[in-house]
Design a protein around this motif. Sequence first.
Motif, PDB file in Angstrom:
ATOM      1  N   TYR A  92      -2.682   5.915  -2.331  1.00 14.40           N
ATOM      2  CA  TYR A  92      -3.063   5.425  -0.997  1.00 14.40           C
ATOM      3  C   TYR A  92      -2.797   6.460   0.084  1.00 14.40           C
ATOM      4  O   TYR A  92      -1.768   7.137   0.080  1.00 14.40           O
ATOM      5  CB  TYR A  92      -2.284   4.144  -0.698  1.00 14.40           C
TER       6      TYR A  92
ATOM      7  N   ARG B 299       1.553   5.227  -2.317  1.00  9.87           N
ATOM      8  CA  ARG B 299       1.035   6.312  -1.484  1.00  9.87           C
ATOM      9  C   ARG B 299       0.857   7.590  -2.306  1.00  9.87           C
ATOM     10  O   ARG B 299       1.578   7.840  -3.269  1.00  9.87           O
ATOM     11  CB  ARG B 299       1.928   6.559  -0.278  1.00  9.87           C
TER      12      ARG B 299
ATOM     13  N   PHE C 229      -8.026   4.732  -0.712  1.00  7.75           N
ATOM     14  CA  PHE C 229      -7.343   4.706  -2.000  1.00  7.75           C
ATOM     15  C   PHE C 229      -8.097   5.639  -2.944  1.00  7.75           C
ATOM     16  O   PHE C 229      -9.327   5.586  -3.025  1.00  7.75           O
ATOM     17  CB  PHE C 229      -7.347   3.307  -2.603  1.00  7.75           C
TER      18      PHE C 229
ATOM     19  N   LYS D 275       0.836  -1.203   0.000  1.00 11.87           N
ATOM     20  CA  LYS D 275       0.000   0.000   0.000  1.00 11.87           C
ATOM     21  C   LYS D 275       0.871   1.253   0.000  1.00 11.87           C
ATOM     22  O   LYS D 275       0.604   2.212  -0.737  1.00 11.87           O
ATOM     23  CB  LYS D 275      -0.952  -0.021   1.195  1.00 11.87           C
TER      24      LYS D 275
END
Length: 218
Positions: free
Chosen positions: A87, A77, A105, A73
């Motif tokens: 993210y 980002r 997200f 994840k």
Amino acid sequence: MPVPVADGANFSSVPILDWTLLKTDKPLFIAHLQHALINVGFLYLENPPVDQELVSSLIDYIPKLFALPQEAKDAIRMANSPHFLGYSKLGAELTKGKTDHREQFDFATRHETRWREGGDVPEYYRLWGQSQWPDESLIPGFHATLEKYFEQVQELSYTFISLLAEAFGLAPDALKHFYDTPEKMQHRGKIVQYPVVTDPNADDQGVGPHYDAGFLTF
């Protein structure tokens, strides 16, 4: 079915509009839409022209998306993206100075950015560009499923805009001049998880009161 009448401060339920009514009684659909727009401001759209199997498939992916390893994840980002796509970890965002207790997200429809460093183009072009996607091997099929969903909702939105115009007593294409051609626009979607706050003394704000910049939210 009669059109309900209410003022904007005293509606008792969220209007439900059945998309299939467009085929059997469009004037009634427009009348219900007008009521929802003027007296309430939002509505439920029943039986929309979006593949329900596709919707179910996308819903099935969501727990898997948030269950991805943290490093996967973090690799997408939002801080990596000049387009504000990607993210955001739990507690990374604030609304009116308070921490939002959510993980999310942000994705968008396909778009090749027209912004170029030092180019003679508007700076706001930088806001539109490619999404960051999780590793396909970790969540196979998610990318294609979400993009297909976006395509169908995008088409729904273009049709809905013409219906909005009619509900306001305007020509179906009256709002068209506010928009660019489809290839020059981008539409965004957000997938959000609000974890349960178990500490009775903690602030449980998921997201505070705010305004969004978009025209329609589905």
